[in-house]
Design a protein around this motif. Structure first.
Motif, mmCIF file in Angstrom:
data_model
loop_
_atom_site.group_PDB
_atom_site.id
_atom_site.type_symbol
_atom_site.label_atom_id
_atom_site.label_comp_id
_atom_site.label_asym_id
_atom_site.label_seq_id
_atom_site.Cartn_x
_atom_site.Cartn_y
_atom_site.Cartn_z
ATOM 1 N N HIS A 117 0.818 -1.214 0.000
ATOM 2 C CA HIS A 117 0.000 0.000 0.000
ATOM 3 C C HIS A 117 0.857 1.271 0.000
ATOM 4 O O HIS A 117 0.358 2.344 -0.274
ATOM 5 C CB HIS A 117 -0.901 0.069 1.236
ATOM 6 C CG HIS A 117 -2.056 -0.864 1.196
ATOM 7 N ND1 HIS A 117 -2.952 -0.922 0.150
ATOM 8 C CD2 HIS A 117 -2.473 -1.797 2.086
ATOM 9 C CE1 HIS A 117 -3.860 -1.836 0.399
ATOM 10 N NE2 HIS A 117 -3.590 -2.387 1.564
ATOM 11 N N ILE A 121 2.082 9.823 -0.104
ATOM 12 C CA ILE A 121 0.775 10.357 0.282
ATOM 13 C C ILE A 121 0.301 11.377 -0.754
ATOM 14 O O ILE A 121 -0.864 11.392 -1.129
ATOM 15 C CB ILE A 121 0.816 10.970 1.696
ATOM 16 C CG1 ILE A 121 0.992 9.850 2.721
ATOM 17 C CG2 ILE A 121 -0.441 11.768 1.994
ATOM 18 C CD1 ILE A 121 1.164 10.321 4.145
ATOM 19 N N LYS A 122 1.219 12.198 -1.251
ATOM 20 C CA LYS A 122 0.820 13.213 -2.234
ATOM 21 C C LYS A 122 0.335 12.596 -3.542
ATOM 22 O O LYS A 122 -0.382 13.224 -4.298
ATOM 23 C CB LYS A 122 1.961 14.211 -2.486
ATOM 24 C CG LYS A 122 3.163 13.624 -3.148
ATOM 25 C CD LYS A 122 4.250 14.656 -3.351
ATOM 26 C CE LYS A 122 5.446 13.986 -3.993
ATOM 27 N NZ LYS A 122 6.607 14.773 -4.027
ATOM 28 N N ASP A 123 0.693 11.320 -3.785
ATOM 29 C CA ASP A 123 0.215 10.623 -4.979
ATOM 30 C C ASP A 123 -0.990 9.728 -4.685
ATOM 31 O O ASP A 123 -1.390 8.928 -5.523
ATOM 32 C CB ASP A 123 1.346 9.783 -5.581
ATOM 33 C CG ASP A 123 2.467 10.652 -6.137
ATOM 34 O OD1 ASP A 123 2.194 11.797 -6.528
ATOM 35 O OD2 ASP A 123 3.618 10.159 -6.169
ATOM 36 N N GLY A 124 -1.537 9.830 -3.469
ATOM 37 C CA GLY A 124 -2.746 9.093 -3.130
ATOM 38 C C GLY A 124 -2.552 7.838 -2.294
ATOM 39 O O GLY A 124 -3.534 7.174 -1.966
#
Length: 190
Positions: A117, A121-124
């Motif tokens: 996973h 974070i900035k890419d989702g």
């Protein structure tokens, strides 16, 4: 506790008979359907429950049938508790509707950074890559993971190893000691 709809990959863990003798080997023998009227869910072995939940699990005939049925499944802890949490007769249960699904990040017991996973974070992604090391797709936390970890609400974090990053453990011990002494400001410095 974590409780989500079972994906197709994990359904095979309880749809087929497994030989469990030191190792777990899936056979080609399909099992009978679960002996409950509720759907099956997936989760993990780490959870927090009430005394009433435990008493019900120990005494309820339907639950006892499910426990017996689970004996020859693969990793029953990954579906048993999550399924019980969704059964209407179980104290503290929540409805089986997808709106009530609870992921591992929403549950309170244990936080894990899974390798499959992780990303950015900035890419989702739900969290950034592990700064320690991955073992079997589980992050062994490094010092660079502590800022994220301290923002989580979970009771336990999985996992740490002094051979991977002893500094991470020492820093976390210091943070916890300062918090115990009433100095909450230390978390603002990470």
């Amino acid at each position: 506790m974590e409780t989500e709809a079972t994906n197709d990959y994990k359904k095979a863990r309880w749809q087929y008979h497994h030989n469990v003798n030191g190792t777990v080997v899936r056979t080609d023998v399909k099992k009978s359907p679960p002996p409950i009227s509720s759907p099956m869910f997936m989760g993990n072995a780490y959870f927090v429950v009430t005394r009433a939940f435990v008493k019900h699990v120990m005494q309820d005939r339907e639950v006892q049938k499910l426990l017996e049925w689970e004996r020859d499944t693969y990793s029953p802890d990954e579906n048993l508790w999550a399924t019980l949490q969704r059964m209407p007769s179980v104290p503290g249960s929540i409805p089986a509707n997808i709106k009530y699904d609870e992921s591992d990040l929403q549950a309170i017991a244990r936080v894990v950074k899974w390798g499959y996973h992780a990303g950015s974070i900035k890419d989702g992604a739900p969290y950034d890559h592990c700064t320690g090391a991955y073992r079997r797709e589980v992050c062994v936390y490094g010092a660079g993971d502590l800022a994220w970890l301290l923002q989580q609400h979970h009771l336990f974090a999985n996992k740490f190893d002094p051979e991977v990053d002893d500094i991470a453990i020492r820093c976390l011990e210091s943070v916890l000691r300062f918090k115990m002494l009433g100095h909450d400001m230390v978390t603002d410095h990470f």
